[in-house]
Design a protein around this motif. Structure first.
Motif, PDB file in Angstrom:
ATOM      1  N   PRO A 219       0.823  -1.220   0.000  1.00  0.00           N
ATOM      2  CA  PRO A 219       0.000   0.000   0.000  1.00  0.00           C
ATOM      3  C   PRO A 219       0.851   1.262   0.000  1.00  0.00           C
ATOM      4  O   PRO A 219       1.947   1.307   0.554  1.00  0.00           O
ATOM      5  CB  PRO A 219      -0.811  -0.123   1.294  1.00  0.00           C
ATOM      6  N   SER A 220       0.299   2.310  -0.622  1.00  0.00           N
ATOM      7  CA  SER A 220       1.040   3.566  -0.739  1.00  0.00           C
ATOM      8  C   SER A 220       0.705   4.547   0.373  1.00  0.00           C
ATOM      9  O   SER A 220       1.281   5.630   0.420  1.00  0.00           O
ATOM     10  CB  SER A 220       0.728   4.218  -2.095  1.00  0.00           C
ATOM     11  N   SER A 225      -5.507   2.593  -1.521  1.00  0.00           N
ATOM     12  CA  SER A 225      -4.500   1.536  -1.666  1.00  0.00           C
ATOM     13  C   SER A 225      -4.705   0.447  -0.623  1.00  0.00           C
ATOM     14  O   SER A 225      -4.515  -0.747  -0.897  1.00  0.00           O
ATOM     15  CB  SER A 225      -3.088   2.117  -1.570  1.00  0.00           C
ATOM     16  N   TYR A 226      -5.111   0.831   0.583  1.00  0.00           N
ATOM     17  CA  TYR A 226      -5.377  -0.179   1.608  1.00  0.00           C
ATOM     18  C   TYR A 226      -6.634  -0.983   1.289  1.00  0.00           C
ATOM     19  O   TYR A 226      -6.720  -2.169   1.623  1.00  0.00           O
ATOM     20  CB  TYR A 226      -5.495   0.483   2.982  1.00  0.00           C
ATOM     21  N   TRP A 403      -1.731  -9.941   9.450  1.00  0.00           N
ATOM     22  CA  TRP A 403      -0.377  -9.410   9.647  1.00  0.00           C
ATOM     23  C   TRP A 403       0.663 -10.520   9.527  1.00  0.00           C
ATOM     24  O   TRP A 403       1.711 -10.333   8.897  1.00  0.00           O
ATOM     25  CB  TRP A 403      -0.291  -8.762  11.029  1.00  0.00           C
ATOM     26  N   ASN A 404       0.377 -11.672  10.106  1.00  0.00           N
ATOM     27  CA  ASN A 404       1.333 -12.777  10.076  1.00  0.00           C
ATOM     28  C   ASN A 404       1.572 -13.268   8.656  1.00  0.00           C
ATOM     29  O   ASN A 404       2.717 -13.529   8.260  1.00  0.00           O
ATOM     30  CB  ASN A 404       0.825 -13.927  10.949  1.00  0.00           C
ATOM     31  N   TYR A 428       3.128  -0.402   6.699  1.00  0.00           N
ATOM     32  CA  TYR A 428       1.719  -0.774   6.802  1.00  0.00           C
ATOM     33  C   TYR A 428       1.073  -0.106   8.009  1.00  0.00           C
ATOM     34  O   TYR A 428       1.599  -0.171   9.122  1.00  0.00           O
ATOM     35  CB  TYR A 428       1.558  -2.288   6.920  1.00  0.00           C
ATOM     36  N   ASN A 429      -0.082   0.503   7.781  1.00  0.00           N
ATOM     37  CA  ASN A 429      -0.870   1.123   8.848  1.00  0.00           C
ATOM     38  C   ASN A 429      -2.057   0.204   9.134  1.00  0.00           C
ATOM     39  O   ASN A 429      -3.011   0.144   8.354  1.00  0.00           O
ATOM     40  CB  ASN A 429      -1.349   2.510   8.411  1.00  0.00           C
ATOM     41  N   TRP A 430      -2.023  -0.508  10.259  1.00  0.00           N
ATOM     42  CA  TRP A 430      -3.029  -1.541  10.500  1.00  0.00           C
ATOM     43  C   TRP A 430      -4.362  -0.972  10.946  1.00  0.00           C
ATOM     44  O   TRP A 430      -5.397  -1.650  10.833  1.00  0.00           O
ATOM     45  CB  TRP A 430      -2.484  -2.561  11.501  1.00  0.00           C
ATOM     46  N   CYS A 431      -4.394   0.265  11.399  1.00  0.00           N
ATOM     47  CA  CYS A 431      -5.682   0.921  11.652  1.00  0.00           C
ATOM     48  C   CYS A 431      -6.388   1.183  10.324  1.00  0.00           C
ATOM     49  O   CYS A 431      -7.604   0.975  10.202  1.00  0.00           O
ATOM     50  CB  CYS A 431      -5.467   2.236  12.410  1.00  0.00           C
ATOM     51  N   LEU A 432      -5.610   1.630   9.327  1.00  0.00           N
ATOM     52  CA  LEU A 432      -6.192   1.842   8.006  1.00  0.00           C
ATOM     53  C   LEU A 432      -6.600   0.522   7.364  1.00  0.00           C
ATOM     54  O   LEU A 432      -7.553   0.465   6.593  1.00  0.00           O
ATOM     55  CB  LEU A 432      -5.203   2.578   7.105  1.00  0.00           C
ATOM     56  N   VAL A 433      -5.882  -0.543   7.672  1.00  0.00           N
ATOM     57  CA  VAL A 433      -6.260  -1.860   7.150  1.00  0.00           C
ATOM     58  C   VAL A 433      -7.661  -2.230   7.639  1.00  0.00           C
ATOM     59  O   VAL A 433      -8.505  -2.709   6.868  1.00  0.00           O
ATOM     60  CB  VAL A 433      -5.238  -2.933   7.580  1.00  0.00           C
ATOM     61  N   PHE A 434      -7.913  -1.998   8.935  1.00  0.00           N
ATOM     62  CA  PHE A 434      -9.238  -2.319   9.472  1.00  0.00           C
ATOM     63  C   PHE A 434     -10.318  -1.455   8.832  1.00  0.00           C
ATOM     64  O   PHE A 434     -11.386  -1.951   8.437  1.00  0.00           O
ATOM     65  CB  PHE A 434      -9.259  -2.124  10.990  1.00  0.00           C
ATOM     66  N   VAL A 435     -10.042  -0.157   8.710  1.00  0.00           N
ATOM     67  CA  VAL A 435     -11.015   0.732   8.065  1.00  0.00           C
ATOM     68  C   VAL A 435     -11.276   0.267   6.628  1.00  0.00           C
ATOM     69  O   VAL A 435     -12.429   0.246   6.156  1.00  0.00           O
ATOM     70  CB  VAL A 435     -10.506   2.187   8.083  1.00  0.00           C
ATOM     71  N   ALA A 436     -10.208  -0.111   5.932  1.00  0.00           N
ATOM     72  CA  ALA A 436     -10.350  -0.579   4.548  1.00  0.00           C
ATOM     73  C   ALA A 436     -11.187  -1.851   4.473  1.00  0.00           C
ATOM     74  O   ALA A 436     -11.951  -2.046   3.524  1.00  0.00           O
ATOM     75  CB  ALA A 436      -8.968  -0.812   3.931  1.00  0.00           C
TER      76      ALA A 436
END
Length: 522
Positions: A219-220, A225-226, A403-404, A428-436
């Motif tokens: 992701p950018s 991107s996420y 993540w793993n 990687y921003n994992w808060c944005l991953v959840f939102v995505a």
């Protein structure tokens, strides 16, 4: 002030009513179902991680046993000259459209493959006015004495998508002695041993019809991107089997060249006759004829997304992905696509609904906490917060599993490309991953329904219209606002005089710094 207090009381009452309603048996079922979906995704990613990690352990074992080239082959004897000269010929066909920030580096990783057998590269564009034409022309000048590579102008398609048309022109032009043909998208970043690994599997098992792989999105930083990263991650389970799979990714497909020369199973006929999606069409042919599709564990490729990938470009990409289910070749294929359409839509909103319910439960609980004393706590049903707690736990397990898998795939890619700047999870921003995850699953059914009723799509500036699952009309109007592709920020059009300056300027800078890592190469 009295009116404001009255409005707040009304809102509190509404929240309490909704919270109690969301504790009904059906609502509880929906929330439990959301938890189950999270755990199933976590289990699938855990299985995929096991397969990928098994490959990294095998490579480490080989290196410990004295094979420093385990990223090319587990058996160092396979790299001896006497074995390499016996390798079959491979033709790499790359249909191109436009030129973007990562294309030059991707093409270099393909041209610098360490495959020891006869290898030719065919870059296919639709016209000389395509910015990719100028970029590839300059690139091939640097490699003219080192690789067998050609740039071919295929012309516009008339009966199928432009990508499929370019692929078919490529197989027509491939060397007569090539045994295998490898279709690659221009956003595939190969490892030095990728072509050799795919070929070795084809030699080992001649029953393989198609070999495929899958991208690891980098992701950018933008939400779009996420969303694309999250969209691809569930699909990665089907490609991380280490062997047989029912999934097929058009970005990497190796097939027997003779299957195209002889039109086996009608591969050429069905692709050229209104074919919109190369991978969906070939997967349908494989299923109808009970042919084998495999995905080796090393076939995972870094896929950096555009640094300026906007949310609107993500939406256009999602529209293309859902539109694929509207194309089909047979009645059975149509039934399967409808089933995928229904299941995916159901699971997507089944995933999102519990989070919407959780918001109401938490809002009602907060409002109750501030308004009532402990003696009146029985007014709020505590089961709602218990369900929220279960959902939070399941979501954390799901994100840890994602993540793993990403961590293991990043490590595998670094081992397969030891000469490249190492990839890292730090971006990687994992808060944005959840939102995505929530945004993408909410939008998928909307996109799928729109695709179903529109029966037309813009793909890289060309509008395709379907009828009975096949392309029946193609409009090349260079639609307003479609100057760039969805993912890679590729410029699609431009007058010759203008594009020559901008593209060659970009190319010269890229050639000078092609070894310098982009933001997501580190």
């Amino acid at each position: 002030m009295i009116e404001i207090m009255s409005a707040l009381d009304s809102i509190d009452s509404l929240l309490f009513s909704i919270s109690r309603a969301l504790c009904s048996p059906f609502a509880v079922f929906v929330q439990i179902q959301g938890c189950v979906i999270c755990l199933l995704l976590a289990a699938g990613w855990a299985g995929a991680a096991y397969v990928r990690n098994r490959e990294t352990r095998q490579m480490k074992k080989c290196m410990k046993d004295g094979n420093p080239f385990a990223f090319l082959s587990h058996d160092i004897h396979d790299l001896e000259h006497s074995t390499q000269v016996k390798l079959p010929g491979v033709t790499v066909v790359m249909p191109l459209k436009g030129f973007g920030e990562h294309n030059l580096h991707n093409w270099r990783t393909q041209l610098t493959s360490l495959y020891g057998g006869p290898l030719e590269f065919l870059f296919i564009v639709d016209s000389t006015e395509d910015p990719a034409y100028h970029a590839v022309s300059r690139l091939l000048l640097d490699f003219k004495d080192d690789v067998d590579a050609r740039l071919i102008v295929a012309g516009p398609s008339t009966t199928c998508s432009q990508k499929v048309h370019n692929q078919l022109v490529g197989v027509e032009k491939m060397h007569k002695d090539s045994k295998y043909v490898l279709f690659l998208d221009d956003d595939v970043r190969l490892h030095p041993g990728s072509i050799g690994a795919l070929t070795a599997e084809m030699i080992k098992n001649p029953e393989i019809f198609i070999q495929t792989g899958y991208p690891l999105d980098l992701p950018s930083g933008s939400l779009g991107s996420y969303c694309i990263y999250e969209y691809h991650m569930p699909c990665s389970m089907g490609f991380a089997t280490g062997g047989r799979t029912f999934f097929l990714w058009g970005g990497c497909m190796m097939m027997h060249a003779d299957d195209f020369r002889t039109d086996k199973h009608g591969v050429v006929t069905q692709l050229s006759d209104g074919g919109y999606s190369d991978d969906m069409t070939l997967a349908a042919i494989a299923g109808a004829n009970k042919r084998l599709i495999t995905s080796p564990p090393v076939a995972v490729f870094p896929h950096p997304l555009a640094s300026d990938l906007t949310f609107s470009r993500y939406w256009n990409y999602l529209r293309k992905q859902t539109f694929v289910l509207e194309s089909y070749t047979t009645y059975v294929n149509w039934i399967m696509n409808r089933a995928l359409f229904s299941v995916h839509c159901y699971l997507s909103w089944g995933f999102v609904s519990p989070y919407i319910m959780a918001i109401f439960h938490v809002a009602a609980a907060l409002g109750f906490q501030f308004k009532y004393n402990s003696a009146e706590e029985h007014v709020l049903n505590p089961n709602g917060l218990r369900l929220v707690g279960c959902l939070v736990i399941c979501t954390i397990i799901e994100l840890l599993s994602m993540w793993n898998l990403t961590r293991i795939e990043v490590r595998l890619c670094n081992m397969l490309s030891p000469e490249a700047p190492p990839l890292s999870l730090s971006a990687y921003n994992w808060c944005l991953v959840f939102v995505a995850m929530v945004v993408d699953n909410f939008l998928y059914p909307i996109s799928a329904i729109r695709s179903h009723f529109s029966q037309s799509i813009n793909w890289s500036g060309i509008r395709y219209h379907l009828r009975n699952g096949k392309i029946h009309k193609i409009d090349r109007t260079m639609e307003k606002g479609k100057k760039f592709s969805d993912l890679a920020a590729k410029r699609l059009y431009g007058r010759k005089a203008q594009s020559k300056i901008s593209i060659l300027g970009t190319l010269s800078r890229s050639l000078a710094n092609w070894r310098q890592p982009k933001k997501y190469d580190v």
